[in-house]
Design a protein around this motif. Structure first.
Motif, PDB file in Angstrom:
ATOM      1  N   PRO A 268       3.910   0.464   1.753  1.00 33.36           N
ATOM      2  CA  PRO A 268       3.031   0.562   0.644  1.00 33.36           C
ATOM      3  C   PRO A 268       2.425   1.927   0.657  1.00 33.36           C
ATOM      4  O   PRO A 268       2.193   2.535  -0.427  1.00 33.36           O
ATOM      5  CB  PRO A 268       2.206  -0.524   0.777  1.00 33.36           C
ATOM      6  CG  PRO A 268       2.981  -1.648   1.339  1.00 33.36           C
ATOM      7  CD  PRO A 268       3.820  -1.073   2.471  1.00 33.36           C
ATOM      8  N   ARG A 271       4.075   5.037  -1.370  1.00 36.64           N
ATOM      9  CA  ARG A 271       4.055   5.114  -2.876  1.00 36.64           C
ATOM     10  C   ARG A 271       3.113   6.069  -3.197  1.00 36.64           C
ATOM     11  O   ARG A 271       1.977   5.720  -3.433  1.00 36.64           O
ATOM     12  CB  ARG A 271       3.666   3.698  -3.281  1.00 36.64           C
ATOM     13  CG  ARG A 271       4.781   2.495  -3.207  1.00 36.64           C
ATOM     14  CD  ARG A 271       4.175   1.071  -3.482  1.00 36.64           C
ATOM     15  NE  ARG A 271       3.979   1.231  -4.992  1.00 36.64           N
ATOM     16  CZ  ARG A 271       5.037   1.044  -5.866  1.00 36.64           C
ATOM     17  NH1 ARG A 271       6.021   0.766  -5.663  1.00 36.64           N
ATOM     18  NH2 ARG A 271       4.348   0.890  -7.225  1.00 36.64           N
ATOM     19  N   SER A 385      11.704 -10.256  -4.346  1.00 39.71           N
ATOM     20  CA  SER A 385      10.589  -9.157  -4.271  1.00 39.71           C
ATOM     21  C   SER A 385       9.223  -9.813  -4.375  1.00 39.71           C
ATOM     22  O   SER A 385       8.897 -10.718  -5.123  1.00 39.71           O
ATOM     23  CB  SER A 385      11.151  -8.188  -5.405  1.00 39.71           C
ATOM     24  OG  SER A 385      10.587  -8.847  -6.720  1.00 39.71           O
ATOM     25  N   PRO A 388       4.249  -5.037  -3.263  1.00 39.10           N
ATOM     26  CA  PRO A 388       4.545  -4.243  -1.804  1.00 39.10           C
ATOM     27  C   PRO A 388       3.560  -4.773  -0.744  1.00 39.10           C
ATOM     28  O   PRO A 388       3.983  -4.786   0.318  1.00 39.10           O
ATOM     29  CB  PRO A 388       4.425  -2.648  -2.169  1.00 39.10           C
ATOM     30  CG  PRO A 388       5.044  -2.696  -3.635  1.00 39.10           C
ATOM     31  CD  PRO A 388       4.294  -3.961  -4.298  1.00 39.10           C
ATOM     32  N   LEU A 391       4.402  -7.716   1.421  1.00 44.43           N
ATOM     33  CA  LEU A 391       5.995  -7.631   1.766  1.00 44.43           C
ATOM     34  C   LEU A 391       5.789  -8.227   3.278  1.00 44.43           C
ATOM     35  O   LEU A 391       7.037  -9.062   3.750  1.00 44.43           O
ATOM     36  CB  LEU A 391       6.655  -6.456   1.737  1.00 44.43           C
ATOM     37  CG  LEU A 391       8.079  -6.273   2.182  1.00 44.43           C
ATOM     38  CD1 LEU A 391       9.094  -7.147   1.595  1.00 44.43           C
ATOM     39  CD2 LEU A 391       8.505  -4.773   2.050  1.00 44.43           C
ATOM     40  N   GLY A 416       9.446   0.005  -0.303  1.00 48.46           N
ATOM     41  CA  GLY A 416       8.392   0.529  -1.008  1.00 48.46           C
ATOM     42  C   GLY A 416       8.196  -0.207  -2.403  1.00 48.46           C
ATOM     43  O   GLY A 416       6.763  -0.084  -2.874  1.00 48.46           O
ATOM     44  N   GLU A 417       9.049  -0.851  -2.812  1.00 46.88           N
ATOM     45  CA  GLU A 417       8.917  -1.604  -4.049  1.00 46.88           C
ATOM     46  C   GLU A 417       8.722  -3.271  -3.588  1.00 46.88           C
ATOM     47  O   GLU A 417       8.699  -3.936  -4.950  1.00 46.88           O
ATOM     48  CB  GLU A 417      10.070  -1.330  -5.095  1.00 46.88           C
ATOM     49  CG  GLU A 417      10.166  -0.046  -5.555  1.00 46.88           C
ATOM     50  CD  GLU A 417       9.636   0.185  -6.629  1.00 46.88           C
ATOM     51  OE1 GLU A 417       8.472   0.522  -7.039  1.00 46.88           O
ATOM     52  OE2 GLU A 417      10.603   0.369  -7.786  1.00 46.88           O
ATOM     53  N   GLY A 418       8.738  -3.589  -2.615  1.00 46.06           N
ATOM     54  CA  GLY A 418       8.675  -5.060  -2.013  1.00 46.06           C
ATOM     55  C   GLY A 418       9.732  -5.792  -2.610  1.00 46.06           C
ATOM     56  O   GLY A 418       9.876  -7.030  -2.330  1.00 46.06           O
TER      57      GLY A 418
END
Length: 963
Positions: A268, A271, A385, A388, A391, A416-418
């Motif tokens: 995370p 980002r 997903s 983030p 995760l 980075g986007e989970g």
């Protein structure tokens, strides 16, 4: 309508080969279609949908068929847009948009945009073969979604065909159909609370329909709301997509962490502006990579041996310094954070090295379908997903679930986007295994919902997860999904069973019970597949790299564009053969045989497929079974038995010269070609007046005291059929070269053969007899030390790869394989030896010039060109290589009737155009006899290929002539 009906019926594909090839995509599911059509225009698509309505067929749209959720297959009409409905209609650099047909491949669009400094943002790992229309339909994202978002985020406008045959334009602010616009506004107003509370909560929430885009604060964007509908609402026939500037400079920071949870926890914080990717991989992925690609694979990764997970962070900038600074700043932050478990990190800026690292990540979807111990792993819990920040916790719960159910998997994805991709060791072939599958999927869906996540973070829910949407969404939200389906497709004919009224996610599983109805005991050992050809065929999970126009796989598909001719298509047909429903005659099926006919047996798939599908071996096994008790084609006798007939011919003094004279007579030549089942448009093989074995024994060179006092020792020069009986000068030159280096050159006498031609024609019992006879004759040299130099790459491949798998019970086959080397290997090693020991002689001078190398497809497959590359460099030759693999002749394949035109088309992909563009003094290097034959035929002798041995001999001559 009669005219349209007639037109469509003429274009429908209902043959069993096609139906079998389209029975699955990249998912675990199978649905045999009623028909397939490849439209060329919007009118074709309209007429096809109308025709399906007349027949009562459902309609499924397919792009590249790389869907892992099973949303590109169906039991009605499958409309494949990838082959003929794939034009880029307009590129508008002012508005930075592109107008395209849906069958355009992602990389083709990106390549077309490149001259303008632009690209298309979404880039899933299948970018070399997935279609943009399919990406929009599944709301695909890719590695760079951190910077550029999902397919929906990059969408401007869609033209869509509805089930009733009407065309409608969807865009921000409404649609071209006032009634549809009104219906969608009423839908939005009735479910406005659910759309705001339950949908669009984080970037990778892709499950269900994206109806939050209908909110006024989101611009009432009907195009974006359609994205991700998985073909259930209508068919995209045209799209306008955004394009983005290509970053001026990039630097890739790769982090190695103690474990995957640490990588997930760190993601995370990546980002931020200037960081375009944040891709994660589990540590076991490296083991899977090395099992597939060899122990040297992954050498560029930091922390090898200590890391349990990696993170790829691509920094961008307007200058090299800016990109580098962003990458190194990220490293500094992570290394100074006591809570961040970084083991090692590296910044990579060389484009080649960055590409090599990205290839590891992009190959993951295929690599992890085989676990490091060889076990099978399958998609379905594939794209989950979470926000983030959640995760790391979600991954811990996911691992606990795997343990609880006795399952394994290797995770990777867009951390980075989970978003997490994982293939899991489900046992889908038994009822008990399917029960475990259902239990795990239900528990996993509950877990991801608990973490505020989505069943799918890209690629859609499909047959894999639609049934589980009730664990993620409220009844009210699910009712909004049913309502939008009614608005667009009231008859529910468009890709039914997905999202609304979903099918059970364990129905119609491809590797499920029943797949082994016609399994047989193969001749090859298939040791990596538990001795089962069904398991070997199941290696193909459908990622579709064989549909790419890049690389060497798959040559026939690259020319025809036909799914049947892809490695995946053939694997699907073989899978259906074992099941026995589409092909009840199973091993006697003419359809299965015909589907394999254009397989060149080039072995490209064995190395370039992420999971090493080897269709050439599967083809040989099938042909062996098919022709049991049947008369074979003439080419199987004339070409398959060529090694023995050539040997016998040279056993009779003067016979070869007489045969050549007779074959020079046109009438005789044509008659022999016809009787031999060969294509008369090909040139007739001619024989050397004497075999190399006879000449080589007379000219045998040995060095006094070989093996002592710094002299290299002895080597065996393998007398393969082609250099022994047809192109003997190559072998003679090799003998001179080896002798000049100081080797005692041994030439085996009698009949020795690798069995290649019997293997490629499926005469496996005979191939084994030939190999056994050869091992008997070679036994004196099977000492684990004597190098056996094989000049013909196809023979070297047969001896190192196929022979041990055909003869696993004979340890001599493996021993022989270990002692095989190429001439280039010997030369390169000799140079190193000369540098260590000045008593040795380096007998070569430099040859100034350049060379285009047609790397033999079998040599390329086993990654054996390195010795030749080194030898050429030592000679001062500037080498470039043909990148598209097989020359097109492919041994006996190119001589068989019906193959000549395609054979020449294959050469025209790259080989022939590259030769035409060469300087007159440039060399064309081709170690394969077939390759040299193809070049000679293509240029009428005006430009001939030479073997490395011939080039080395020229270097010897120049050295001898120098003062």
């Amino acid at each position: 309508m009669m005219e349209s009906t007639s037109m469509i019926e003429a274009k429908l594909r209902t043959d069993r080969m096609t139906l079998g090839a389209y029975a699955s995509d990249a998912s675990i599911f199978r649905r045999v279609p009623a028909a397939v059509i490849e439209p060329e225009s919007v009118d074709d698509v309209v007429a096809a949908v109308a025709y399906a309505a007349e027949r009562g067929w459902d309609v499924t749209v397919r792009g590249g068929g790389t869907s892992v959720a099973g949303n590109a297959i169906g039991e009605g009409l499958v409309i494949d847009l990838s082959r003929r409905f794939n034009r880029i209609l307009e590129i508008d650099t002012d508005s930075r948009t592109a107008r395209i047909q849906p069958g355009v491949v992602c990389d083709d669009l990106r390549n077309a945009l490149a001259p303008y400094g632009l690209t298309y943002g979404p880039d899933p790992s299948t970018h070399s073969r997935c279609t943009v229309g399919g990406m929009i339909a599944n709301n695909a994202c890719g590695s760079h979604s951190l910077a550029w978002g999902t397919a929906a985020d990059n969408l401007v406008e869609l033209t869509v065909l509805r089930a009733d045959g009407s065309l409608v334009t969807l865009q921000r602010g409404g649609t071209s159909d006032s009634a549809l616009t009104a219906d969608l506004r009423r839908l939005r107003d009735e479910w406005i609370r659910e759309f705001r509370v339950e949908l669009g909560r984080f970037p990778r929430q892709v499950s269900g329909y994206g109806l939050h885009h209908l909110l006024d604060e989101n611009g009432f964007d009907t195009a974006k709301a359609f994205a991700g509908s998985e073909g259930t609402l209508g068919i995209i026939v045209e799209a306008v997509v955004k394009t983005v500037p290509v970053p001026s400079h990039k630097a890739l920071a790769v982090f190695a962490f103690t474990d995957i949870f640490s990588a997930a926890a760190a993601a995370p914080s990546t980002r931020r502006s200037g960081i375009a990717t944040s891709e994660g991989m589990g540590g076991d992925l490296l083991d899977a990579l090395r099992q597939s690609q060899g122990q040297d694979a992954g050498a560029l990764l930091p922390g090898v041996g200590t890391a349990g997970g990696w993170l790829y962070c691509e920094a961008t900038g307007d200058s090299r310094e800016e990109a580098h600074t962003r990458a190194t700043q990220l490293i500094s932050e992570f290394e100074s954070d006591p809570g961040c478990s970084v083991v090692d990190a590296v910044v990579v800026e060389d484009p080649r090295e960055m590409r090599e690292l990205w290839t590891i990540r992009e190959s993951a979807a295929g690599l992890v379908t085989r676990l490091p111990d060889g076990g099978e792993a399958w998609p379905s819990w594939e794209d989950s997903s979470v926000p983030p920040g959640n995760l790391a916790g979600y991954l811990r719960d996911l691992y606990a679930l795997l343990d609880n159910h006795g399952l394994r998997g290797i995770p990777f994805g867009h951390f980075g986007e989970g978003c997490v991709h994982i293939r899991i060791s489900f046992d889908l072939g038994t009822e008990a295994g399917l029960e475990t599958f259902r239990a795990f999927m239900t528990d996993a869906a509950t877990a991801v919902a608990r973490h505020g996540g989505s069943l799918s973070g890209e690629h859609g829910d499909g047959r894999a997860r639609s049934e589980l949407l009730s664990l993620m969404y409220s009844d009210r939200t699910l009712s909004s999904f049913r309502r939008v389906k009614e608005i667009y497709d009231p008859g529910r004919r468009m890709n039914p069973g997905l999202l609304v009224d979903p099918e059970p996610f364990d129905r119609g599983v491809r590797p499920g019970p029943g797949q082994r109805t016609h399994e047989f005991l193969p001749i090859h050992s298939f040791s990596d597949d538990g001795g089962s050809m069904v398991n070997a065929v199941n290696r193909c999970v459908g990622v579709g790299l064989c549909r790419s126009q890049d690389g060497a796989m798959c040559p026939s598909f690259q020319v025809t564009g036909d799914e049947v001719h892809s490695t995946r298509g053939r694997a699907r047909i073989l899978s259906e053969m074992f099941r026995g429903e589409v092909y009840p005659e199973a091993l006697s099926s003419d359809d299965v045989k015909e589907s394999l006919d254009l397989c060149l047996s080039c072995h490209a798939c064995a190395s370039e497929c992420p999971v090493n599908v080897d269709m050439s071996v599967y083809k040989s096994e099938f042909l062996h079974q098919y022709y049991r008790g049947r008369r074979r084609p003439g080419a199987h006798y004339s070409m398959g038995w060529l090694p023995l007939t050539s040997f016998l011919l040279h056993a009779v003094p003067g016979a070869a010269r007489m045969v050549n004279t007779l074959l020079g007579i046109g009438v005789v030549r044509n008659l022999v070609m016809k009787l031999g089942g060969l294509d008369a448009s090909r040139s007739m093989i001619t024989f050397a007046n004497s075999s190399f074995q006879a000449v080589g024994r007379r000219r045998r060179h040995s060095s006094p005291g070989a093996g002592e006092g710094g002299v290299p020792g002895r080597v065996v020069l393998w007398p393969d059929t082609f250099t022994n009986h047809m192109d003997g000068q190559v072998a003679q030159d090799a003998q001179l070269v080896l002798s000049a280096m100081g080797y005692e050159v041994m030439v085996p006498s009698g009949f020795v053969c690798c069995g290649l031609t019997w293997h490629s024609t499926g005469q496996l019992t005979t191939a084994k007899k030939v190999i056994r006879h050869t091992l008997d004759r070679m036994e004196p040299w099977l000492d684990g030390e004597t190098r056996i130099v094989v000049l013909e790459p196809s023979c070297a491949s047969m001896l190192t790869e196929e022979a041990p798998r055909l003869m696993p019970e004979d340890v001599r086959a493996s021993a022989l394989a270990e002692q095989i080397v190429t001439l280039g290997d010997v030369v390169a090693e000799h140079k190193q030896a000369c540098m260590r020991d000045h008593r040795l002689t380096w007998p070569f001078g430099e040859i100034q010039g350049s060379a285009l190398t047609q790397v033999h497809c079998h040599e390329r497959s086993r990654r054996a060109h390195g010795g030749t590359e080194s030898a050429l460099r030592l000679l001062g030759v500037d080498e470039s290589t043909v990148e598209t693999g097989c020359c097109g002749l492919a041994g006996n394949w190119g001589f068989e009737p019906g193959h000549a035109d395609l054979s020449r088309d294959l050469a025209e992909r790259e080989l022939f155009p590259r030769i035409r563009g060469l300087d007159k003094d440039a060399y064309v290097l081709a170690d394969g006899f077939s390759c040299r034959t193809q070049i000679r035929e293509g240029f009428g002798g005006g430009k001939n290929g030479v073997h490395l041995a011939q080039l080395l001999r020229r270097a010897l001559i120049r050295t001898e002539m120098s003062p």
